[in-house]
Design an enzyme around this catalytic site. Structure first.
Site, PDB file in Angstrom:
ATOM      1  NE  ARG A 229      -3.180 -15.075 -61.881  1.00  0.00           N
ATOM      2  CZ  ARG A 229      -2.092 -14.458 -62.024  1.00  0.00           C
ATOM      3  NH1 ARG A 229      -1.520 -13.550 -61.215  1.00  0.00           N
ATOM      4  NH2 ARG A 229      -1.175 -14.834 -63.159  1.00  0.00           N
ATOM      5  CD  GLU A 258      -5.530  -8.402 -63.649  1.00  0.00           C
ATOM      6  OE1 GLU A 258      -4.639  -8.862 -64.602  1.00  0.00           O
ATOM      7  OE2 GLU A 258      -5.451  -8.840 -62.366  1.00  0.00           O
ATOM      8  CG  HIS A 277      -1.555  -8.098 -63.072  1.00  0.00           C
ATOM      9  ND1 HIS A 277      -2.492  -9.401 -63.468  1.00  0.00           N
ATOM     10  CD2 HIS A 277      -0.340  -9.112 -62.613  1.00  0.00           C
ATOM     11  CE1 HIS A 277      -1.733 -10.468 -63.154  1.00  0.00           C
ATOM     12  NE2 HIS A 277      -0.835 -10.371 -62.981  1.00  0.00           N
TER      13      HIS A 277
HETATM   14  P1  NAD Z   1       3.383 -21.511 -55.893  1.00  0.00           P
HETATM   15  O1  NAD Z   1       2.683 -22.418 -56.632  1.00  0.00           O
HETATM   16  O2  NAD Z   1       4.963 -21.423 -55.733  1.00  0.00           O
HETATM   17  O3  NAD Z   1       2.653 -20.993 -54.120  1.00  0.00           O
HETATM   18  C1  NAD Z   1       1.242 -21.250 -53.947  1.00  0.00           C
HETATM   19  C2  NAD Z   1       0.963 -21.661 -52.887  1.00  0.00           C
HETATM   20  O4  NAD Z   1      -0.400 -21.561 -52.460  1.00  0.00           O
HETATM   21  C3  NAD Z   1       1.498 -23.161 -52.710  1.00  0.00           C
HETATM   22  O5  NAD Z   1       2.180 -23.409 -51.328  1.00  0.00           O
HETATM   23  C4  NAD Z   1       0.004 -24.022 -52.318  1.00  0.00           C
HETATM   24  O6  NAD Z   1       0.242 -25.155 -51.475  1.00  0.00           O
HETATM   25  C5  NAD Z   1      -0.702 -22.726 -51.562  1.00  0.00           C
HETATM   26  N1  NAD Z   1      -2.168 -23.034 -51.904  1.00  0.00           N
HETATM   27  C6  NAD Z   1      -2.749 -23.748 -52.855  1.00  0.00           C
HETATM   28  N2  NAD Z   1      -4.151 -23.825 -52.531  1.00  0.00           N
HETATM   29  C7  NAD Z   1      -4.137 -23.016 -51.282  1.00  0.00           C
HETATM   30  C8  NAD Z   1      -5.425 -22.768 -50.396  1.00  0.00           C
HETATM   31  N3  NAD Z   1      -6.509 -23.142 -50.806  1.00  0.00           N
HETATM   32  N4  NAD Z   1      -5.155 -22.081 -49.195  1.00  0.00           N
HETATM   33  C9  NAD Z   1      -3.973 -21.734 -48.993  1.00  0.00           C
HETATM   34  N5  NAD Z   1      -2.751 -22.022 -49.600  1.00  0.00           N
HETATM   35  C10 NAD Z   1      -3.079 -22.612 -50.874  1.00  0.00           C
HETATM   36  O7  NAD Z   1       3.057 -19.991 -56.578  1.00  0.00           O
HETATM   37  P2  NAD Z   1       3.896 -18.746 -56.349  1.00  0.00           P
HETATM   38  O8  NAD Z   1       4.673 -18.816 -57.401  1.00  0.00           O
HETATM   39  O9  NAD Z   1       4.275 -18.377 -54.944  1.00  0.00           O
HETATM   40  O10 NAD Z   1       2.680 -17.697 -56.869  1.00  0.00           O
HETATM   41  C11 NAD Z   1       1.694 -17.156 -56.128  1.00  0.00           C
HETATM   42  C12 NAD Z   1       0.680 -16.637 -56.746  1.00  0.00           C
HETATM   43  O11 NAD Z   1       1.264 -15.313 -57.128  1.00  0.00           O
HETATM   44  C13 NAD Z   1       0.126 -17.178 -58.038  1.00  0.00           C
HETATM   45  O12 NAD Z   1      -1.310 -16.933 -58.047  1.00  0.00           O
HETATM   46  C14 NAD Z   1       0.724 -16.344 -59.054  1.00  0.00           C
HETATM   47  O13 NAD Z   1       0.104 -16.472 -60.439  1.00  0.00           O
HETATM   48  C15 NAD Z   1       0.686 -14.967 -58.494  1.00  0.00           C
HETATM   49  N6  NAD Z   1       1.716 -13.983 -59.083  1.00  0.00           N
HETATM   50  C16 NAD Z   1       1.393 -12.798 -59.268  1.00  0.00           C
HETATM   51  C17 NAD Z   1       1.998 -11.857 -59.811  1.00  0.00           C
HETATM   52  C18 NAD Z   1       1.829 -10.395 -60.091  1.00  0.00           C
HETATM   53  O14 NAD Z   1       2.218  -9.998 -61.022  1.00  0.00           O
HETATM   54  N7  NAD Z   1       1.089  -9.768 -59.217  1.00  0.00           N
HETATM   55  C19 NAD Z   1       3.649 -12.386 -60.152  1.00  0.00           C
HETATM   56  C20 NAD Z   1       3.884 -13.487 -59.801  1.00  0.00           C
HETATM   57  C21 NAD Z   1       2.908 -14.539 -59.247  1.00  0.00           C
HETATM   58  C1  MLT Z   2       2.421 -14.432 -63.143  1.00  0.00           C
HETATM   59  O1  MLT Z   2       1.480 -15.400 -62.581  1.00  0.00           O
HETATM   60  O2  MLT Z   2       3.467 -14.766 -63.151  1.00  0.00           O
HETATM   61  C2  MLT Z   2       1.919 -12.897 -63.113  1.00  0.00           C
HETATM   62  O3  MLT Z   2       0.619 -12.905 -63.300  1.00  0.00           O
HETATM   63  C3  MLT Z   2       2.931 -12.145 -63.763  1.00  0.00           C
HETATM   64  C4  MLT Z   2       2.445 -11.455 -65.159  1.00  0.00           C
HETATM   65  O4  MLT Z   2       2.790 -12.218 -66.064  1.00  0.00           O
HETATM   66  O5  MLT Z   2       2.088 -10.358 -65.159  1.00  0.00           O
END
Ligand code: NAD
Ligand code: MLT
Length: 309
Positions: A229, A258, A277
């Site tokens: 994020r 964004e 993204h």
């Molecule tokens: P998740 O909830 O499975 O994992 C997140 C992890 O972060 C957890 O293990 C949690 O304990 C940890 N966490 C929370 N606060 C923290 C801190 N202060 N310091 C360190 N660790 C901490 O989530 P996920 O499915 O692994 O997704 C991770 C991130 O990726 C999210 O922000 C999600 O929105 C993002 N994401 C982005 C895209 C994209 O398109 N770029 C796609 C999918 C997910």
């Molecule tokens: C997500 O958190 O799943 C990502 O931001 C993916 C997206 O919807 O683009």
């Protein structure tokens, strides 16, 4: 029921809602009064990351039962306001994990081997072979901040490429990290050891600007990858750190605001690779999250338990 969809989701998700007899309206890029008026008779609102679902949206939507996020991060939805209005917020936490992890690996290579930069120059007719000497990932240390679903999937993939793994996540156990071959360490240690630091936390008050100039200074010549994020990294500090050579490079998929402004300092630094993204943007992932969130909307309409609410 009326379902309003304000960010594009894959057709099979829309079909599932229509086949169940609901009216699906798509209205992309709406905000402000347009969004409030579009949501006025909606029983469900389905979004990705593009729609800001603030308090005013809930106030304008008396029929709303559920906001479905076709993806993982719910930082664009005012959860407190949803709770106060009795609206369920559900996400689709599994369907795009592999896509996000694969994009993270791609961005890691892009930064470590300057692939976009070299590609750009060759397309301009320049054979810049001697300008690019990359960093081999085999034997280098990957620091993973946030060891949840995506962080763990990235760990598995980059472990397979011979990287050493350290992880910082205050909410998981050493045993859990150890099972995937990662040593659980404090943030300072993670920064100090990482040749590549990859971020996988949600955006919360605790993680906002988690990585700023002090943290970047401790990385000493490493690479930073952010496919989690925007807002977790201070973008001005990052651009300055790469420009100054404190970091060798960065690869960033997500931004505090964004779409990214053309004035962003990140765009002025050659060794910062950017994508708009795209982490979840694969056919498979989009079909997964669209159908998962459609199922959750249907559960809410039937007054059945909603998964991932
Ligand atoms: P998740 O909830 O499975 O994992 C997140 C992890 O972060 C957890 O293990 C949690 O304990 C940890 N966490 C929370 N606060 C923290 C801190 N202060 N310091 C360190 N660790 C901490 O989530 P996920 O499915 O692994 O997704 C991770 C991130 O990726 C999210 O922000 C999600 O929105 C993002 N994401 C982005 C895209 C994209 O398109 N770029 C796609 C999918 C997910
Ligand atoms: C997500 O958190 O799943 C990502 O931001 C993916 C997206 O919807 O683009």
């Amino acid at each position: 029921m009326n379902v309003l969809v304000t960010d594009p989701i894959a057709e099979p998700g829309l079909d599932r809602l229509r086949e169940a007899g609901h009216d699906v309206e798509t209205a992309y890029d709406v905000e402000g009064d347009d969004l409030r008026s579009a949501v006025a008779d909606a029983g469900a609102l389905v979004v990705r990351s593009g729609t800001e679902v603030g308090r005013e949206v809930f106030e304008a939507a008396p029929e709303l039962t559920i906001v479905g996020r076709a993806g993982i991060g719910v930082d664009n939805i005012d959860i407190d306001a949803a709770t106060e209005h009795g609206v369920i917020v559900a996400n689709a936490p599994e369907g795009n994990v592999r896509a996000a992890a694969e994009h993270t690996v791609a961005m890691t290579f892009a930064a470590a081997r300057s692939i976009p930069q070299a590609h750009g120059r060759l397309k301009q007719g320049e054979w810049a072979k001697s300008d690019y000497l990359g960093t081999e990932l085999n034997g280098a240390t990957l620091g993973i901040v946030g060891f949840g679903r995506v962080g763990q999937e990235v760990a598995k993939k980059l472990d397979g490429l011979g990287m050493n793994l350290v992880a910082y996540d205050p909410y998981i156990s050493e045993e859990r990290a150890g099972r995937l071959g990662a040593e659980l360490v404090e943030l300072d240690e993670c920064l100090a050891q990482a040749d590549v630091l990859t971020l996988h936390t949600p955006l919360t008050p605790e993680t906002e600007d988690l990585i700023s100039s002090d943290e970047l200074d401790r990385m000493d010549g490493g690479f930073l990858v952010n496919c989690a994020r925007g807002g977790v990294v201070d973008e001005d500090a990052l651009a300055a750190a790469v420009e100054a050579g404190t970091l060798r490079g960065a690869a960033i998929d997500v931004f505090a605001d964004e779409p990214l402004s053309p004035d962003s300092p990140l765009l002025d630094v050659d060794d910062v690779v950017v994508t708009p993204h795209l982490g979840a943007s694969t056919h498979a992932a989009q079909e997964n999250v669209a159908t998962d969130i459609a199922d959750q909307v249907l559960s809410a309409f039937r007054n059945e338990p909603v998964m991932n609410a």
